[in-house]
Design an enzyme around this catalytic site. Structure first.
Site, PDB file in Angstrom:
ATOM      1  N   ARG A   1      -2.853   2.449   6.733  1.00  0.00           N
ATOM      2  CA  ARG A   1      -3.665   2.475   7.966  1.00  0.00           C
ATOM      3  C   ARG A   1      -5.001   3.169   7.788  1.00  0.00           C
ATOM      4  NH1 ARG A   1       0.230   0.051   7.754  1.00  0.00           N
ATOM      5  NH2 ARG A   1       1.833  -0.282   9.339  1.00  0.00           N
ATOM      6  N   ARG A   2      -5.625   2.904   6.642  1.00  0.00           N
ATOM      7  CA  ARG A   2      -7.006   3.366   6.469  1.00  0.00           C
ATOM      8  C   ARG A   2      -7.834   2.273   5.815  1.00  0.00           C
ATOM      9  NH1 ARG A   2      -5.372   8.658   3.288  1.00  0.00           N
ATOM     10  NH2 ARG A   2      -3.680   8.436   4.763  1.00  0.00           N
TER      11      ARG A   2
ATOM     12  N   TYR B   1      -0.826 -10.593   8.968  1.00  0.00           N
ATOM     13  CA  TYR B   1      -1.806 -11.417   8.264  1.00  0.00           C
ATOM     14  C   TYR B   1      -2.698 -12.298   9.141  1.00  0.00           C
ATOM     15  CZ  TYR B   1       0.579  -9.888   4.062  1.00  0.00           C
ATOM     16  OH  TYR B   1       1.093  -9.116   3.061  1.00  0.00           O
TER      17      TYR B   1
ATOM     18  N   VAL C   1       0.877  -1.182   0.000  1.00  0.00           N
ATOM     19  CA  VAL C   1       0.000   0.000   0.000  1.00  0.00           C
ATOM     20  C   VAL C   1       0.909   1.225   0.000  1.00  0.00           C
ATOM     21  CG1 VAL C   1      -1.722   1.286   1.350  1.00  0.00           C
ATOM     22  CG2 VAL C   1      -1.903  -1.201   1.145  1.00  0.00           C
TER      23      VAL C   1
ATOM     24  N   PHE D   1       8.277 -16.880  -3.170  1.00  0.00           N
ATOM     25  CA  PHE D   1       7.706 -16.034  -4.223  1.00  0.00           C
ATOM     26  C   PHE D   1       7.292 -14.703  -3.630  1.00  0.00           C
ATOM     27  CE2 PHE D   1       4.513 -19.138  -2.753  1.00  0.00           C
ATOM     28  CZ  PHE D   1       3.582 -18.308  -2.196  1.00  0.00           C
TER      29      PHE D   1
ATOM     30  N   VAL E   1      -6.934  -0.110   3.432  1.00  0.00           N
ATOM     31  CA  VAL E   1      -6.734  -0.557   2.043  1.00  0.00           C
ATOM     32  C   VAL E   1      -6.337  -2.038   2.012  1.00  0.00           C
ATOM     33  CG1 VAL E   1      -5.421  -0.186  -0.084  1.00  0.00           C
ATOM     34  CG2 VAL E   1      -6.158   1.776   1.294  1.00  0.00           C
ATOM     35  N   LEU E   2      -5.382  -2.427   2.861  1.00  0.00           N
ATOM     36  CA  LEU E   2      -4.989  -3.837   2.875  1.00  0.00           C
ATOM     37  C   LEU E   2      -6.178  -4.723   3.246  1.00  0.00           C
ATOM     38  CD1 LEU E   2      -2.865  -6.076   2.667  1.00  0.00           C
ATOM     39  CD2 LEU E   2      -2.500  -5.804   5.123  1.00  0.00           C
ATOM     40  N   ARG E   3      -6.921  -4.303   4.256  1.00  0.00           N
ATOM     41  CA  ARG E   3      -8.080  -5.123   4.667  1.00  0.00           C
ATOM     42  C   ARG E   3      -9.020  -5.351   3.484  1.00  0.00           C
ATOM     43  NH1 ARG E   3     -10.551  -7.201   8.884  1.00  0.00           N
ATOM     44  NH2 ARG E   3      -8.965  -6.449  10.328  1.00  0.00           N
TER      45      ARG E   3
ATOM     46  N   SER F   1       6.162 -10.203   5.252  1.00  0.00           N
ATOM     47  CA  SER F   1       7.270  -9.280   5.561  1.00  0.00           C
ATOM     48  C   SER F   1       7.338  -9.028   7.061  1.00  0.00           C
ATOM     49  CB  SER F   1       7.083  -7.958   4.820  1.00  0.00           C
ATOM     50  OG  SER F   1       5.884  -7.322   5.231  1.00  0.00           O
TER      51      SER F   1
HETATM   52  C1  LIG Z   1       1.507  -3.979   5.365  1.00  0.00           C
HETATM   53  C2  LIG Z   1       0.664  -3.013   4.547  1.00  0.00           C
HETATM   54  C3  LIG Z   1       0.311  -3.656   3.224  1.00  0.00           C
HETATM   55  C4  LIG Z   1      -0.591  -2.671   5.362  1.00  0.00           C
HETATM   56  O1  LIG Z   1      -1.462  -1.898   4.567  1.00  0.00           O
HETATM   57  P1  LIG Z   1      -2.570  -0.912   5.235  1.00  0.00           P
HETATM   58  O2  LIG Z   1      -3.444  -0.473   4.143  1.00  0.00           O
HETATM   59  O3  LIG Z   1      -1.900   0.091   6.070  1.00  0.00           O
HETATM   60  O4  LIG Z   1      -3.345  -1.925   6.187  1.00  0.00           O
HETATM   61  P2  LIG Z   1      -4.827  -1.666   6.773  1.00  0.00           P
HETATM   62  O5  LIG Z   1      -5.013  -0.196   7.010  1.00  0.00           O
HETATM   63  O6  LIG Z   1      -5.825  -2.334   5.908  1.00  0.00           O
HETATM   64  O7  LIG Z   1      -4.698  -2.429   8.138  1.00  0.00           O
HETATM   65  C5  LIG Z   1      -5.458  -3.530   8.516  1.00  0.00           C
HETATM   66  C6  LIG Z   1      -5.078  -3.874   9.924  1.00  0.00           C
HETATM   67  O8  LIG Z   1      -3.726  -4.330   9.956  1.00  0.00           O
HETATM   68  C7  LIG Z   1      -2.947  -3.545  10.840  1.00  0.00           C
HETATM   69  N1  LIG Z   1      -1.630  -3.427  10.219  1.00  0.00           N
HETATM   70  C8  LIG Z   1      -1.405  -3.216   8.918  1.00  0.00           C
HETATM   71  N2  LIG Z   1      -0.076  -3.192   8.687  1.00  0.00           N
HETATM   72  C9  LIG Z   1       0.521  -3.430   9.852  1.00  0.00           C
HETATM   73  C10 LIG Z   1       1.870  -3.501  10.244  1.00  0.00           C
HETATM   74  N3  LIG Z   1       2.877  -3.364   9.357  1.00  0.00           N
HETATM   75  N4  LIG Z   1       2.143  -3.742  11.547  1.00  0.00           N
HETATM   76  C11 LIG Z   1       1.137  -3.895  12.439  1.00  0.00           C
HETATM   77  N5  LIG Z   1      -0.188  -3.812  12.126  1.00  0.00           N
HETATM   78  C12 LIG Z   1      -0.476  -3.579  10.851  1.00  0.00           C
HETATM   79  C13 LIG Z   1      -3.673  -2.235  10.920  1.00  0.00           C
HETATM   80  O9  LIG Z   1      -3.351  -1.543  12.098  1.00  0.00           O
HETATM   81  C14 LIG Z   1      -5.109  -2.684  10.887  1.00  0.00           C
HETATM   82  O10 LIG Z   1      -5.448  -3.202  12.153  1.00  0.00           O
HETATM   83  P3  LIG Z   1      -6.994  -3.346  12.636  1.00  0.00           P
HETATM   84  O11 LIG Z   1      -7.605  -4.435  11.780  1.00  0.00           O
HETATM   85  O12 LIG Z   1      -6.869  -3.726  14.061  1.00  0.00           O
HETATM   86  O13 LIG Z   1      -7.608  -2.008  12.379  1.00  0.00           O
HETATM   87  C15 LIG Z   1       1.418  -1.689   4.279  1.00  0.00           C
HETATM   88  O14 LIG Z   1       1.793  -1.131   5.518  1.00  0.00           O
HETATM   89  C16 LIG Z   1       2.650  -1.847   3.433  1.00  0.00           C
HETATM   90  O15 LIG Z   1       2.579  -1.720   2.217  1.00  0.00           O
HETATM   91  N6  LIG Z   1       3.815  -2.140   4.064  1.00  0.00           N
HETATM   92  C17 LIG Z   1       5.083  -2.236   3.376  1.00  0.00           C
HETATM   93  C18 LIG Z   1       5.138  -3.386   2.387  1.00  0.00           C
HETATM   94  C19 LIG Z   1       4.829  -4.715   3.029  1.00  0.00           C
HETATM   95  O16 LIG Z   1       5.310  -5.056   4.105  1.00  0.00           O
HETATM   96  N7  LIG Z   1       4.014  -5.492   2.327  1.00  0.00           N
HETATM   97  C20 LIG Z   1       3.625  -6.819   2.744  1.00  0.00           C
HETATM   98  C21 LIG Z   1       4.472  -7.775   2.009  1.00  0.00           C
HETATM   99  S1  LIG Z   1       4.212  -9.441   2.595  1.00  0.00           S
END
Ligand SMILES: CC(C)(COP(=O)(O)OP(=O)(O)OC[C@H]1O[C@@H](n2cnc3c(N)ncnc32)[C@H](O)[C@@H]1OP(=O)(O)O)[C@@H](O)C(=O)NCCC(=O)NCCS
Length: 404
Positions: free
Chosen positions: A94-95, A127, A88, A404, A97-99, A122
Site C-alpha cells: 500500500r505504497r 487489477y 509485494v 499459470f 509498489v504494485l502500481r 488472487s
Molecule cells: C496485491 C498486492 C500485490 C498489492 O501490492 P501493493 O504494493 O500493496 O499495491 P499498491 O500499493 O501499488 O496499490 C495500488 C492500488 O491497489 C489497491 N490495492 C492493492 N492491493 C489491494 C487489495 N488486496 N485489495 C484491495 N485494494 C488493493 C491499493 O489500495 C491502491 O489503490 P489506489 O490506486 O486507489 O491507491 C499485495 O498486497 C500482495 O502481494 N498481496 C498478496 C499476494 C497477492 O495477492 N498477489 C497477487 C497475485 S495475483
C-alpha cells in the site's frame, strides 16, 4: 529496463535473482519457499528477462511474465503476455509498489508489440484499476460417480491410455497442439509446460494423466488427482486438473474413462468452460451439479486498435465507441466497430467505456447492454448498446483452460 520512483526503483531481474523473486512471491501468498530440488525445476518456468523487481534497496516486490499467443473471437491468434508471480513484501504494501510494477510491465508490453496481457487474480479488486477486465468465467461441477451413467446411445470410439509422469511430460504438449482453440485459449510456451511439469512431479497425491486416442491419433487428454484416501469414512474425490478434447467423441471417451476409475465417489471438474456439455452426456443430467461459477482469465487489452481490428464481429449496425485509458493513453480515442471490422474514427461516440470494460465485452462474456445497465458503459444512444450486443456476441463462451 529501469524505473526510478521516490522510494524504490524497478528493474528487470537477472536469472540469478529469480529464486529471490520466487521466495518473495511465495511468501506473499503465505507459502514456504521452494526447497533446492523444487527450485531446480521451478527455475525453468522463468522466461529469461521476464521478471521485474522493485528494490529499496532490498527486493520488495516482483512480477513475472512470459510470451504466448491468445485466440480471439473469429480465430486470430495475437501476441499475449501471461502475467504471474505478482507479490509485494508484506511490510511494503500500500505504497504504490504494485502500481509501479504494473505500469512498468504494461509499458514494456506495449513497446514490444504485445496485444493482450492475461492473468489469474488472487483477489477480484486488485487489477481493474490497471485496465484488466474479467474476460471469461468458468464453472466447476461435480458428478456422482456411483449414480451417473453415460447415455447408452452415446457413440463410443477410441481408447484411453494411462501415462506415467515422464510420458505425460513428453507427450501432452503435442496433444495440446492438436486441440482447436476457442476464444480465450492460449498457446503454451515451454515455460508453461515446465511449470506444468513441476505440478505433475511435486504433487503430494500422485497426478495421473490419460490420453485419448481417436481414429486420427491422440485427440484429447486429462490429468487428475484422487484424494480422500486417508480419511474415514472414505469419500474419495477424483479432481480433474486439465482436460482438453479435440472432438465430441474424445470428450465422451475421457468422461467414460473418468467415471470408470475405481474407488472414487465423486468426480469434480474444476474451472471448465461454461458451455461444456457434461449434462448432455448423462442419462440423468441431475447427477452432475455446478459447484460454483468462478473467474477465468482477466485480460488487459494492451493494444486496443490492433485487438479491435483482429476479432470477428456479428451482423450488428455500426457503433462508435470511445475508449478511455489513463494507464496506456495511446489506446484512448474513438473506434468505429462494424460487422466487417473496426478502426479509429473522429465521429462522435455513442458508447464510452474504459479498457477493463472493453476486455469484458471483447471476448463476448458480458453483453454491452448489461455492462451499460451496471453503469460500466456510458450510453449516448440507446440503439447503439443493442447494436453492440450483436456486434460483440460470440458463438462460444471464451475460456482459457490454462492456469499459470
Ligand atoms: C496485491 C498486492 C500485490 C498489492 O501490492 P501493493 O504494493 O500493496 O499495491 P499498491 O500499493 O501499488 O496499490 C495500488 C492500488 O491497489 C489497491 N490495492 C492493492 N492491493 C489491494 C487489495 N488486496 N485489495 C484491495 N485494494 C488493493 C491499493 O489500495 C491502491 O489503490 P489506489 O490506486 O486507489 O491507491 C499485495 O498486497 C500482495 O502481494 N498481496 C498478496 C499476494 C497477492 O495477492 N498477489 C497477487 C497475485 S495475483
Amino acid at each position: 529496463m529501469i524505473r526510478v520512483m521516490s522510494d524504490f526503483e524497478i528493474r528487470t531481474l537477472r536469472t540469478d535473482e529469480h529464486r529471490a523473486a520466487s521466495d518473495l512471491f511465495r511468501g506473499s501468498l503465505h507459502v514456504p519457499p521452494s526447497d533446492d530440488a523444487d527450485w531446480e525445476r521451478a527455475a525453468r518456468a522463468y522466461q529469461p528477462g521476464g521478471t521485474i523487481g522493485a528494490f529499496d534497496p532490498d527486493l520488495i516486490g516482483t512480477a513475472r511474465s512470459f510470451d504466448a499467443e491468445l485466440t480471439v473471437p473469429g480465430g486470430a491468434r495475437l501476441p499475449m503476455a501471461g502475467v504471474t508471480g505478482v507479490g509485494v513484501r508484506a511490510d511494503r504494501t500500500r505504497r504504490g509498489v504494485l502500481r509501479a510494477l504494473m505500469t512498468t510491465q504494461l509499458e514494456d508490453f506495449a513497446a514490444r508489440g504485445v496485444v493482450f496481457a492475461n492473468l489469474l487474480a488472487s483477489e477480484a479488486v486488485i487489477y481493474g484499476r490497471f485496465g484488466y477486465g474479467l474476460a471469461a468465467r468458468n464453472r466447476t461441477y461435480g458428478v456422482d460417480r456411483h449414480r451417473a451413467r453415460l447415455r447408452p446411445d452415446l457413440p463410443s470410439s477410441g481408447r484411453v491410455e494411462l501415462l506415467d509422469v515422464d510420458a505425460a511430460v513428453a507427450e501432452l504438449p503435442g496433444v495440446y497442439e492438436r486441440i482447436p482453440h476457442r476464444p480465450g485459449m492460449m498457446t503454451r510456451p515451454e515455460v508453461v509446460w515446465r511449470q506444468y511439469e513441476n505440478h505433475l512431479r511435486r504433487s503430494t497425491d500422485p497426478v495421473r494423466a490419460v490420453v485419448h486416442h481417436g481414429p486420427d491419433g491422440p485427440d484429447g487428454f486429462a490429468t487428475y488427482v484422487v484424494s480422500g484416501l486417508h480419511q474415514h469414512p472414505w469419500t474419495k474425490t477424483l479432481d480433474v486438473g486439465d482436460m482438453f478434447a479435440a472432438t465430441p467423441a474424445a470428450f465422451a471417451g475421457l468422461w467414460r474413462f473418468l467415471l470408470g476409475v475405481d474407488l472414487v465417489d465423486r468426480v469434480v471438474a474444476g474451472a471448465r468452460a461454461m458451455d461444456e456439455p457434461i449434462e448432455l452426456l448423462l442419462a440423468d443430467h441431475r447427477q452432475s451439479a455446478v459447484d460454483r461459477i468462478g473467474d477465468d482469465h482477466w485480460v488487459r487489452i494492451v493494444d486496443v486498435p490492433r485487438a479491435l481490428a483482429a476479432r470477428a464481429y456479428g451482423p450488428g449496425e455500426p457503433v462508435v465507441v470511445e475508449v478511455t485509458d489513463p494507464v496506456l493513453p495511446g489506446n484512448a480515442g474513438r473506434y468505429r466497430v462494424t460487422a466487417g471490422g473496426a478502426e479509429r474514427t473522429d465521429a462522435p461516440a455513442a458508447l464510452t467505456l474504459d479498457a477493463a470494460t472493453l476486455a469484458m465485452a471483447y471476448f463476448g462474456t458480458w453483453r454491452p447492454s448489461a455492462l451499460a445497465a451496471a453503469g460500466r458503459i456510458v450510453v449516448r444512444d440507446a440503439a447503439a448498446a443493442e447494436a453492440a450486443d450483436t456486434l460483440f456476441a460470440t458463438r462460444q463462451p471464451a475460456w482459457s483452460g490454462t492456469y499459470f
